[in-house]
Design a protein around this motif. Sequence first.
Motif, PDB file in Angstrom:
ATOM      1  N   UNK A 142      -4.470-101.185  32.617  1.00 55.58           N
ATOM      2  CA  UNK A 142      -3.577-100.311  33.356  1.00 55.58           C
ATOM      3  C   UNK A 142      -2.231-100.996  33.543  1.00 55.58           C
ATOM      4  N   UNK A 143      -1.183-100.285  33.171  1.00 54.04           N
ATOM      5  CA  UNK A 143       0.154-100.862  33.301  1.00 54.04           C
ATOM      6  C   UNK A 143       1.218 -99.822  33.068  1.00 54.04           C
ATOM      7  N   UNK A 144       2.440-100.295  32.836  1.00 51.03           N
ATOM      8  CA  UNK A 144       3.537 -99.364  32.579  1.00 51.03           C
ATOM      9  C   UNK A 144       4.515-100.001  31.602  1.00 51.03           C
ATOM     10  N   UNK A 145       5.151 -99.169  30.832  1.00 54.08           N
ATOM     11  CA  UNK A 145       6.162 -99.639  29.890  1.00 54.08           C
ATOM     12  C   UNK A 145       7.489 -99.799  30.623  1.00 54.08           C
ATOM     13  N   UNK A 146       8.191-100.874  30.294  1.00 58.38           N
ATOM     14  CA  UNK A 146       9.467-101.166  30.940  1.00 58.38           C
ATOM     15  C   UNK A 146      10.518-101.481  29.879  1.00 58.38           C
TER      16      UNK A 146
ATOM     17  N   UNK B 225       3.451 -94.796  17.557  1.00 56.70           N
ATOM     18  CA  UNK B 225       4.832 -94.360  17.780  1.00 56.70           C
ATOM     19  C   UNK B 225       4.932 -92.897  18.191  1.00 56.70           C
ATOM     20  N   UNK B 226       3.891 -92.119  17.938  1.00 60.26           N
ATOM     21  CA  UNK B 226       3.911 -90.701  18.297  1.00 60.26           C
ATOM     22  C   UNK B 226       3.711 -90.475  19.793  1.00 60.26           C
ATOM     23  N   UNK B 227       3.267 -91.510  20.508  1.00 62.18           N
ATOM     24  CA  UNK B 227       3.048 -91.383  21.946  1.00 62.18           C
ATOM     25  C   UNK B 227       4.380 -91.590  22.666  1.00 62.18           C
ATOM     26  N   UNK B 228       4.849 -90.623  23.421  1.00 67.38           N
ATOM     27  CA  UNK B 228       6.131 -90.786  24.122  1.00 67.38           C
ATOM     28  C   UNK B 228       6.012 -91.838  25.218  1.00 67.38           C
ATOM     29  N   UNK B 229       7.005 -92.698  25.315  1.00 70.16           N
ATOM     30  CA  UNK B 229       7.011 -93.736  26.331  1.00 70.16           C
ATOM     31  C   UNK B 229       7.933 -93.326  27.470  1.00 70.16           C
ATOM     32  N   UNK B 230       7.351 -93.136  28.634  1.00 69.92           N
ATOM     33  CA  UNK B 230       8.118 -92.841  29.837  1.00 69.92           C
ATOM     34  C   UNK B 230       8.070 -94.103  30.688  1.00 69.92           C
ATOM     35  N   UNK B 231       9.208 -94.736  30.867  1.00 65.72           N
ATOM     36  CA  UNK B 231       9.242 -96.025  31.531  1.00 65.72           C
ATOM     37  C   UNK B 231       8.877 -95.914  33.001  1.00 65.72           C
ATOM     38  N   UNK B 232       8.210 -96.975  33.496  1.00 68.06           N
ATOM     39  CA  UNK B 232       7.785 -97.076  34.899  1.00 68.06           C
ATOM     40  C   UNK B 232       6.789 -95.993  35.287  1.00 68.06           C
ATOM     41  N   UNK B 233       6.031 -95.530  34.318  1.00 69.81           N
ATOM     42  CA  UNK B 233       4.959 -94.564  34.539  1.00 69.81           C
ATOM     43  C   UNK B 233       3.650 -95.199  34.078  1.00 69.81           C
ATOM     44  N   UNK B 234       2.587 -94.973  34.820  1.00 70.69           N
ATOM     45  CA  UNK B 234       1.304 -95.620  34.534  1.00 70.69           C
ATOM     46  C   UNK B 234       0.712 -95.134  33.216  1.00 70.69           C
ATOM     47  N   UNK B 235       0.286 -96.093  32.388  1.00 68.38           N
ATOM     48  CA  UNK B 235      -0.409 -95.834  31.129  1.00 68.38           C
ATOM     49  C   UNK B 235      -1.701 -96.644  31.116  1.00 68.38           C
ATOM     50  N   UNK B 236      -2.635 -96.216  30.303  1.00 73.01           N
ATOM     51  CA  UNK B 236      -3.866 -96.973  30.094  1.00 73.01           C
ATOM     52  C   UNK B 236      -4.025 -97.257  28.594  1.00 73.01           C
ATOM     53  N   UNK B 237      -4.071 -98.546  28.249  1.00 76.76           N
ATOM     54  CA  UNK B 237      -4.273 -98.953  26.865  1.00 76.76           C
ATOM     55  C   UNK B 237      -5.745 -99.233  26.644  1.00 76.76           C
ATOM     56  N   UNK B 238      -6.382 -98.444  25.789  1.00 82.43           N
ATOM     57  CA  UNK B 238      -7.828 -98.573  25.564  1.00 82.43           C
ATOM     58  C   UNK B 238      -8.143 -99.863  24.809  1.00 82.43           C
ATOM     59  N   UNK B 239      -9.292-100.447  25.178  1.00 83.94           N
ATOM     60  CA  UNK B 239      -9.731-101.664  24.494  1.00 83.94           C
ATOM     61  C   UNK B 239     -11.191-101.557  24.045  1.00 83.94           C
TER      62      UNK B 239
END
Length: 306
Positions: A278-282, A145-159
Amino acid sequence: MLIRLGRKLIKEQRGSTIVLMGLSMLLLLTVVGLVVDGGTMYASKSHLQKVANAAALSGAQELTGQEARVEEIIEDILLQHHEEESLVGTEVQMKSSVRVQLKKEVQLGFSRLFGNDSVSVIVEAAAQVMPMAVASGAAPLGIDESIPLIYNTTYKLKVDSSDVDTGYFGILALGGPGANTYESNLKYGYQNEIKIGDIIDTQTGNIAGKTREGVKLRIDSDPYPPGDYSHRDSPRVILIPVYRPYDQKSNQLKHIEVTGFAYFYILEPMSSKDTSITGMFIERTGTGFTKPGTVDKGAYAIKLVE
């Protein structure tokens, strides 16, 4: 003389009885007529209310998109139920609520004898979107929750566990540990409910290979052009829990606490060397439940408020 008087009384009683029977029949027919008209009005209002509810709920699904789309959905629902002419008006507040008002003239039967040919039936329905607090179908991924979510911006979720300090990299053991369980949940979503406040175990180990397979399945089964996440059945859109660390000891994070939900759109396939999705929050509405005070992370549930 007494006989003539008796006959006269009998005739008078019979006459009174006929009058009473006539009045009783008139009263009965009146009651039946009013009941029939009342039933017609009730059935019409019940039907119209259901249509208004459906229009408001369906329109609310698009409150995170374009207002024109909200209006289009409402019109489609009314058309499907042959009530397009009943629309009085709509009130749309994007990312908040939608209100629909319908009005219809109902033709009466018995009441026409009293000069009432029809009656106006008016109904309203309103649906509101609120941050999601309970949901099913989540992917076994999480974001702090501490990571700010900027919509329609590329993020990488580590696995995988490279370049992380705590040994935890955002993978959740939904329904239990194990790579196969993780893969199934990533492909098809975890079918049980998750709610705000749930404590969930984390998944350890390198499951990058299983992630690639899950991502590939979702992308391959998507019939829509890349980047188009407007369709509600797009398999590239996944629901993920937002969390805060729970009971962290030394450099190990064994559990997390769910604090919200977010929607993530998978932008591209993973190569054989990729260790991140690789994706983005919407912002998006989905199936779930709301709860006052839930943190807004872009995933919304719909609630009928009237």
